[in-house]
Design an enzyme around this catalytic site. Structure first.
Site, PDB file in Angstrom:
ATOM      1  CD  GLU A 174      52.216 -16.441 -22.582  1.00 16.62           C
ATOM      2  OE1 GLU A 174      53.530 -17.813 -23.932  1.00 16.62           O
ATOM      3  OE2 GLU A 174      52.927 -16.518 -21.800  1.00 16.62           O
ATOM      4  CD  GLU A 363      55.827 -15.875 -26.881  1.00 20.64           C
ATOM      5  OE1 GLU A 363      56.057 -16.562 -25.922  1.00 20.64           O
ATOM      6  OE2 GLU A 363      55.418 -15.047 -26.387  1.00 20.64           O
TER       7      GLU A 363
END
Length: 467
Positions: A174, A363
């Site tokens: 991320e 995810e």
């Protein structure tokens, strides 16, 4: 018949700092995660050299010692792929060490060998929400250009050691997180200026591109991707001003993908720098290195949100680190994260249209409070419904023509949350007897969703319910 590709990579995703525990075992150094033991939103806490457990993450679910049992459970579900990360400070305890820590390297050898026994492919993130704390203390984190060289040495060590065992890699988890929590992302304090944060981000983007090139040199048959926090935003209304500000909000995180996939800074970002007085030093060598673009794009997706040009009229709420205006058409989880399966199909199409590179959902999941029934079962139908509905939309995106490599749901086994370091917010198909005080038995137990996901994998998605 709508279907997933034959070689679709089904599996789950965890992170070293949220499952391993053993936070100073076998020569591991302190990481930025270790000094934020109460989570991303917690304060920095000075740690001593004691290996006695003081905080939940120090033991977590003890994956460091129990991984054979957990890998066997993942194999029982039929996992084709497991995403996890390597703790940088297990390999280079201080980040600038002359030699790597052999005990740390040996641990991941054993982990990858265990996965190979069951035919589970490792998808490995080089840096997942942590870096050696000494690099922050002594060098100022990613604000210092020297960190690029330290990260390159770390990556070279990892690629060389595991070149025959790992063929799927991610650089930074991320990577756009730095815009919201700079300590977690780039090792800078929260009061850092925009210029300081974007300079650190730039160094990280250069490091990512450099190790992409390095990976291709050392492991020619590997694939290496980036990883974005998928922060999809909708306009709150169809007012042109709302549509424009939504475009600009989405560009703030798509910028990272643009650099990593296209190899250069986009014009809209250079304009943003000019108009906000943000000064970023970009050398000619940097520009050359950034041209080493990734092979595929991976991303997380939990929720969407809304934005408007007149946000003072609407209440924002924090969800998945981001402040988003709630969508009046969506329900929310116990933690206020809005549930939007169709948004995943939208995001897949958006990324595919923009980059034309394979996509990997690494995810996605539902955090919830699970209850152990008197018979010992965990009836987590809410999780099954959430995952089913999202996977149906993944299948729709594949029908749209999107190239999707795989799906690794977040937290296939209960783990410690990144945001607040709590375990009551559970994601897993496997229940872990652990509590916020860290005094549980750590016993593993299959939830109802365990058997559901096993069937999904066995049928390659054919068991999913369209409602």
């Amino acid at each position: 018949m709508k279907q997933f590709p034959t070689h679709f990579l089904w599996g789950g995703a965890v992170a070293a700092n949220q499952v391993e525990g053993a936070y100073l075992t076998d020569g591991k150094g302190l990481s930025t995660s270790d000094v934020q033991p109460q989570g991303i939103f917690g304060s920095i806490i000075e740690r001593d050299a004691s290996n006695a457990m003081q905080y939940l993450k120090d033991t977590a679910i003890d994956f460091y010692h129990r991984y054979p049992e957990d890998i066997a459970l993942f194999a029982e579900m039929g996992f084709k792929c497991l995403r996890t990360s390597i703790a940088w400070s297990r390999i280079f305890p201080h980040g600038d060490d002359a030699q790597p820590n052999e005990a740390g390297l040996a641990f991941y050898d054993k982990l990858f060998d265990e996965m190979a026994k069951y035919g589970i492919k490792p998808l490995i993130t080089l840096s997942h929400y942590e870096m050696p704390w000494a690099l922050v203390n002594q060098y100022g984190g990613w604000g210092n250009r020297k960190i690029i060289d330290f990260f390159e040495r770390y990556a070279r060590t990892i690629f060389t050691r595991y070149q025959k065992k790992v063929k799927l890699w991610l650089t930074f988890n991320e990577i756009n997180m730095s815009l919201h929590e700079p300590l977690t992302g780039v090792g800078l304090s929260r009061n850092s200026t925009q210029s300081e944060i974007y300079q650190a981000i730039h160094h990280q983007l250069v490091a990512s591109a450099r190790v992409v090139k390095l990976c291709r040199e050392i492991i020619p048959d590997a694939q290496i991707g980036n990883m974005l926090l998928g922060g999809l935003m909708y306009p709150l209304t169809c007012k042109p001003e709302d549509v424009l500000v939504t475009l600009q909000q989405n560009q703030k995180w798509l910028f990272f993908g643009d650099v990593q996939c296209r190899g250069a800074y986009p014009g809209y970002m250079l304009r943003y720098f000019r108009e906000h007085g943000i000064d970023v030093t970009i050398t000619e060598q940097d520009r050359q290195e950034l041209q080493n673009t990734v092979d595929f794009i991976s991303f997380s997706y939990y929720m969407s949100g809304c934005t408007t040009g007149d946000e003072t009229e609407y209440q924002k709420q924090r969800g998945n680190i981001l402040n988003m205006i709630p969508n009046p058409y969506l329900a929310s989880s116990e933690w206020g994260w809005q549930i939007d399966p169709v948004g995943l199909r939208t995001l897949l199409n958006l990324l595919w249209d923009r980059y034309q590179k394979p996509l990997f959902i690494v995810e996605n999941g539902l955090g919830a409070k699970d209850t152990v029934e008197t018979d010992g079962s965990i009836q987590d139908d809410y999780r099954i419904h959430y995952l089913n509905d999202h996977l149906v939309q993944v299948r729709e995106a594949i029908e749209d023509g999107v190239n999707v490599m795989g799906y690794t749901s977040w937290g296939p086994i209960d783990l410690v949350s990144a945001s607040k370091a709590e375990i009551s917010k559970r994601y897993g198909y496997i229940y872990v007897d652990q509590n916020e005080q860290g005094t549980g038995s750590l016993e593993r137990r299959r939830k109802k969703s365990f058997y559901w996901y096993k069937q999904v994998i066995e049928s390659n998605g054919q068991s999913l319910s369209e409602k």
